[in-house]
Design a protein around this motif. Structure first.
Motif, PDB file in Angstrom:
ATOM      1  N   SER A  22       0.930  -1.285  -0.105  1.00 18.81           N
ATOM      2  CA  SER A  22       0.043   0.207  -0.065  1.00 18.81           C
ATOM      3  C   SER A  22       0.952   1.288  -0.180  1.00 18.81           C
ATOM      4  CB  SER A  22      -0.938   0.115   1.056  1.00 18.81           C
ATOM      5  OG  SER A  22      -0.194  -0.084   2.335  1.00 18.81           O
ATOM      6  N   ALA A  23       0.299   2.602  -0.665  1.00 18.78           N
ATOM      7  CA  ALA A  23       1.094   3.707  -0.644  1.00 18.78           C
ATOM      8  C   ALA A  23      -0.035   4.672  -0.166  1.00 18.78           C
ATOM      9  CB  ALA A  23       1.266   4.014  -2.176  1.00 18.78           C
ATOM     10  N   ILE A  24       0.415   5.651   0.831  1.00 18.26           N
ATOM     11  CA  ILE A  24      -0.147   6.607   1.064  1.00 18.26           C
ATOM     12  C   ILE A  24       0.062   7.876   0.076  1.00 18.26           C
ATOM     13  CG2 ILE A  24      -0.178   8.550   2.834  1.00 18.26           C
ATOM     14  CD1 ILE A  24       0.805   6.683   4.904  1.00 18.26           C
ATOM     15  N   ILE A  25      -1.118   8.350  -0.238  1.00 18.94           N
ATOM     16  CA  ILE A  25      -0.804   9.460  -1.416  1.00 18.94           C
ATOM     17  C   ILE A  25      -1.745  10.698  -0.776  1.00 18.94           C
ATOM     18  CG2 ILE A  25      -0.820   8.088  -3.140  1.00 18.94           C
ATOM     19  CD1 ILE A  25      -3.636   8.339  -4.019  1.00 18.94           C
ATOM     20  N   PRO A  26      -1.463  11.899  -1.322  1.00 17.15           N
ATOM     21  CA  PRO A  26      -2.050  13.123  -0.876  1.00 17.15           C
ATOM     22  C   PRO A  26      -3.486  13.198  -1.459  1.00 17.15           C
ATOM     23  CG  PRO A  26      -0.534  13.645  -2.494  1.00 17.15           C
ATOM     24  CD  PRO A  26      -0.297  12.034  -2.326  1.00 17.15           C
ATOM     25  N   ALA A  27      -4.206  13.821  -0.820  1.00 17.89           N
ATOM     26  CA  ALA A  27      -5.803  13.962  -1.542  1.00 17.89           C
ATOM     27  C   ALA A  27      -6.174  15.441  -1.332  1.00 17.89           C
ATOM     28  CB  ALA A  27      -6.547  12.987  -0.751  1.00 17.89           C
ATOM     29  N   PRO A  28      -7.034  16.071  -2.246  1.00 20.03           N
ATOM     30  CA  PRO A  28      -6.987  15.537  -3.508  1.00 20.03           C
ATOM     31  C   PRO A  28      -5.733  15.217  -4.219  1.00 20.03           C
ATOM     32  CG  PRO A  28      -7.698  17.945  -3.389  1.00 20.03           C
ATOM     33  CD  PRO A  28      -7.308  17.382  -2.127  1.00 20.03           C
ATOM     34  N   GLU A  71      -5.843  13.509   3.463  1.00 19.05           N
ATOM     35  CA  GLU A  71      -6.134  15.181   2.986  1.00 19.05           C
ATOM     36  C   GLU A  71      -4.743  16.072   3.169  1.00 19.05           C
ATOM     37  OE1 GLU A  71      -9.407  18.418   3.466  1.00 19.05           O
ATOM     38  OE2 GLU A  71      -9.512  16.749   4.661  1.00 19.05           O
ATOM     39  N   VAL A  72      -4.478  16.712   2.385  1.00 21.74           N
ATOM     40  CA  VAL A  72      -3.284  17.673   2.531  1.00 21.74           C
ATOM     41  C   VAL A  72      -3.710  19.077   3.076  1.00 21.74           C
ATOM     42  CG1 VAL A  72      -1.959  16.274   0.920  1.00 21.74           C
ATOM     43  CG2 VAL A  72      -3.161  18.288   0.160  1.00 21.74           C
ATOM     44  N   ALA A  73      -4.952  19.553   2.934  1.00 19.72           N
ATOM     45  CA  ALA A  73      -5.235  20.852   3.422  1.00 19.72           C
ATOM     46  C   ALA A  73      -4.271  21.323   4.590  1.00 19.72           C
ATOM     47  CB  ALA A  73      -6.659  21.109   3.322  1.00 19.72           C
ATOM     48  N   ASP A  74      -4.258  20.596   5.584  1.00 19.32           N
ATOM     49  CA  ASP A  74      -3.627  21.007   6.836  1.00 19.32           C
ATOM     50  C   ASP A  74      -2.357  20.199   7.152  1.00 19.32           C
ATOM     51  OD1 ASP A  74      -2.591  21.182   9.461  1.00 19.32           O
ATOM     52  OD2 ASP A  74      -4.505  22.013  10.184  1.00 19.32           O
ATOM     53  N   SER A  75      -1.061  20.728   6.770  1.00 15.22           N
ATOM     54  CA  SER A  75      -0.046  19.770   6.589  1.00 15.22           C
ATOM     55  C   SER A  75       0.420  18.969   8.053  1.00 15.22           C
ATOM     56  CB  SER A  75       1.406  20.604   6.263  1.00 15.22           C
ATOM     57  OG  SER A  75       1.431  21.730   6.979  1.00 15.22           O
ATOM     58  N   GLN A  76       0.325  19.616   9.081  1.00 14.80           N
ATOM     59  CA  GLN A  76       0.223  19.125  10.325  1.00 14.80           C
ATOM     60  C   GLN A  76      -0.620  17.807  10.685  1.00 14.80           C
ATOM     61  OE1 GLN A  76       3.148  19.518  12.317  1.00 14.80           O
ATOM     62  NE2 GLN A  76       3.592  20.812  10.662  1.00 14.80           N
ATOM     63  N   LYS A  77      -1.887  18.008  10.151  1.00 12.25           N
ATOM     64  CA  LYS A  77      -2.820  16.958  10.275  1.00 12.25           C
ATOM     65  C   LYS A  77      -2.560  15.813   9.450  1.00 12.25           C
ATOM     66  CE  LYS A  77      -7.932  16.140  10.112  1.00 12.25           C
ATOM     67  NZ  LYS A  77      -9.325  16.662   9.449  1.00 12.25           N
ATOM     68  N   PHE A  78      -2.059  16.282   8.020  1.00 12.44           N
ATOM     69  CA  PHE A  78      -1.567  15.268   7.237  1.00 12.44           C
ATOM     70  C   PHE A  78      -0.294  14.352   7.785  1.00 12.44           C
ATOM     71  CE2 PHE A  78       1.338  14.163   3.358  1.00 12.44           C
ATOM     72  CZ  PHE A  78       0.352  13.446   2.691  1.00 12.44           C
ATOM     73  N   LEU A  79       0.568  14.885   8.241  1.00  9.33           N
ATOM     74  CA  LEU A  79       1.688  14.211   8.901  1.00  9.33           C
ATOM     75  C   LEU A  79       0.997  13.402  10.026  1.00  9.33           C
ATOM     76  CD1 LEU A  79       4.451  17.064   9.328  1.00  9.33           C
ATOM     77  CD2 LEU A  79       4.533  14.875   7.938  1.00  9.33           C
ATOM     78  N   SER A  80       0.409  13.922  11.165  1.00  9.72           N
ATOM     79  CA  SER A  80      -0.502  12.882  12.228  1.00  9.72           C
ATOM     80  C   SER A  80      -1.096  11.936  11.580  1.00  9.72           C
ATOM     81  CB  SER A  80      -1.315  14.003  12.912  1.00  9.72           C
ATOM     82  OG  SER A  80      -0.765  14.996  13.639  1.00  9.72           O
ATOM     83  N   ASN A  81      -1.805  12.147  10.392  1.00 12.00           N
ATOM     84  CA  ASN A  81      -2.506  10.979   9.886  1.00 12.00           C
ATOM     85  C   ASN A  81      -1.639   9.792   9.128  1.00 12.00           C
ATOM     86  OD1 ASN A  81      -5.149  11.899  10.377  1.00 12.00           O
ATOM     87  ND2 ASN A  81      -5.589  13.009   8.500  1.00 12.00           N
ATOM     88  N   ILE A  82      -0.640  10.329   8.727  1.00  8.98           N
ATOM     89  CA  ILE A  82       0.499   9.313   8.313  1.00  8.98           C
ATOM     90  C   ILE A  82       0.747   8.575   9.434  1.00  8.98           C
ATOM     91  CG2 ILE A  82       2.841   9.148   7.370  1.00  8.98           C
ATOM     92  CD1 ILE A  82       2.492  11.823   5.930  1.00  8.98           C
ATOM     93  N   ALA A  83       1.447   9.162  10.722  1.00 12.88           N
ATOM     94  CA  ALA A  83       1.647   8.356  11.631  1.00 12.88           C
ATOM     95  C   ALA A  83       0.467   7.503  12.004  1.00 12.88           C
ATOM     96  CB  ALA A  83       1.965   9.278  12.974  1.00 12.88           C
ATOM     97  N   TYR A  84      -0.690   7.801  12.188  1.00 14.08           N
ATOM     98  CA  TYR A  84      -1.803   7.004  12.727  1.00 14.08           C
ATOM     99  C   TYR A  84      -2.077   6.088  11.657  1.00 14.08           C
ATOM    100  CZ  TYR A  84      -6.609   5.590  13.959  1.00 14.08           C
ATOM    101  OH  TYR A  84      -7.575   5.068  14.576  1.00 14.08           O
ATOM    102  N   THR A  85      -1.955   6.155  10.314  1.00 15.24           N
ATOM    103  CA  THR A  85      -2.409   4.753   9.681  1.00 15.24           C
ATOM    104  C   THR A  85      -1.052   4.003   9.577  1.00 15.24           C
ATOM    105  OG1 THR A  85      -3.100   6.478   7.748  1.00 15.24           O
ATOM    106  CG2 THR A  85      -2.528   4.374   6.986  1.00 15.24           C
TER     107      THR A  85
END
Length: 399
Positions: free
Chosen positions: A116-122, A142-156
């Protein structure tokens, strides 16, 4: 057909493209803001070098799959000059037939069934579909908030088994125009080392930025070359989209894997194109800067015009697109595809519906900055008339 082909969704831009073709065949003057296809020519020096190199009989044989040595050296020199990044042109740089080809082949080199690969959305379509074609699974965040994007990467990574094998990052982001600062990439490297995934940075808009902003390179983050690579291209700032010249730089093992795939799939780009690309990298920095100034003027014309029509948007710091929210009441009444179709049918303006970039694009449009300022003013007028806003059009002062 193979299962990988059946997994691909319908091409969502097909409806717009078909209607655009029909209208132009009928003689309609459609202003096309849909595709990010530069309309300005490359620098004259580059074209002249292409002609000169094409007249040399020695340049018409097969090229090396990895690209001419001198071109790889110029890429390394640009990284050092612009980002302070030192690269070995022999092992850490490879030439691609456009960054899209390189990205797709890199996915084939890295991924297989179950990965699997994590990709930015949209997401830019190839970021999703290249993963699918490599038999992998795409997880969009989702990439709208870069800090949230990083947090979601870690969570995933913490909750998915097996963990993602690849992270795709794309800043300045296409289509949303979101940008990041260098500290973002420091955290990406930290996460990659902690969770053991590869990183692919798509820096397609490295050369198109405004208002003093300089898009940072992922490879400038400490330890980045240990975990990933970065793709760049000459399509945008150098106006060489149809020439298909892109580069991949960074992790030597990943570069070697990409080179192995390319050796089986293709030869290198036409040698005169690579020779001309060397000329562009060596001698046309001023032209690239001037092109950014040109895009900045177009950005201001389009953003100011749409704001006068009441549209909500963030003025981009980089790239060649505007990402705009569909205004009310239309956003509540129709999809992005239907709204884009209406603008084309009634307003003779072609735009990209946000749903072409995945579900998180619903409610938005992407408009490219490839037309000149007068044509962009005309596009705003035609959009306003299409939406029944003659007062807003008149208030714009456009003639």
């Amino acid at each position: 057909m193979a299962d990988r082909v059946h997994r691909l969704p319908p091409y969502l831009f097909g409806r717009i493209n078909a209607l655009l073709y029909q209208k132009r065949r009928a003689g309609d003057d459609v202003i096309d803001l849909g595709m990010g296809n530069p309309s300005d020519p490359p620098n004259d020096l580059v074209i002249e070098k292409l002609v000169e190199a094409a007249r040399d009989p020695a340049n018409h044989g097969y090229s090396q799959a990895g690209g001419l040595t001198n071109l790889r050296r110029e890429v390394a020199a640009k990284y050092l000059k612009k980002f302070g990044v030192r690269l070995d042109p022999e092992s850490e740089v490879i030439v691609c037939i456009g960054s899209k080809e390189g990205f797709s082949h890199m996915c084939l080199a890295l991924m297989g069934p179950g990965d699997s690969a994590i990709i930015p959305a949209p997401y830019f379509p190839v970021h999703s579909y290249a993963v699918m074609l490599a038999s992998g699974n795409a997880i969009s965040l989702e990439v709208a908030d870069s800090q949230k994007f990083l947090s979601n990467i870690a969570y995933t990574c913490q909750h998915l088994y097996p963990k993602p094998k690849l992270l795709v990052i794309n800043y300045p982001h296409n289509p949303s125009t979101v940008t990041v600062d260098p500290e973002f990439y420091v955290e990406v490297v930290r996460l990659a080392k902690r969770y053991g995934f590869y990183v692919i940075s798509d820096l397609a808009y490295a050369d198109v930025a405004f208002d003093g902003y300089v898009p940072p390179s992922f490879l400038a983050a400490p330890g980045a070359s240990e975990v990933g690579v970065e793709f760049t291209t000459m399509s945008k700032g150098y106006n060489m989209a149809g020439w298909r010249v892109g580069f991949c730089a960074g992790n030597a093992e990943m570069i070697r894997a990409l080179g192995t795939i390319k050796a089986y799939y293709d030869y290198g780009s036409f040698a005169p194109i690579q020779v001309a690309a060397i000329m562009a990298l060596r001698h046309t920095d001023a032209a690239v800067e001037a092109q950014s100034v040109l895009y900045r003027g177009r950005r201001d014309v389009l953003c100011n015009g749409l704001k006068r029509l009441g549209w909500q948007l963030n003025v981009p710091r980089a790239g060649m697109f505007v990402w705009a929210k569909i205004p009310e009441p239309w956003a509540s009444q129709m999809s992005a595809m239907d709204f884009a179709t209406m603008l084309l049918e009634k307003g003779d303006v072609a735009v990209s519906p946000g749903t072409g970039f995945g579900p998180l694009g619903e409610g938005y449009l992407r408009l490219s900055l490839v037309e000149n300022e007068n044509r962009l003013r005309q596009a705003v007028r035609q959009i306003g008339r299409c939406l029944g806003q003659p007062q807003a059009v008149a208030a714009s002062g456009a003639t």
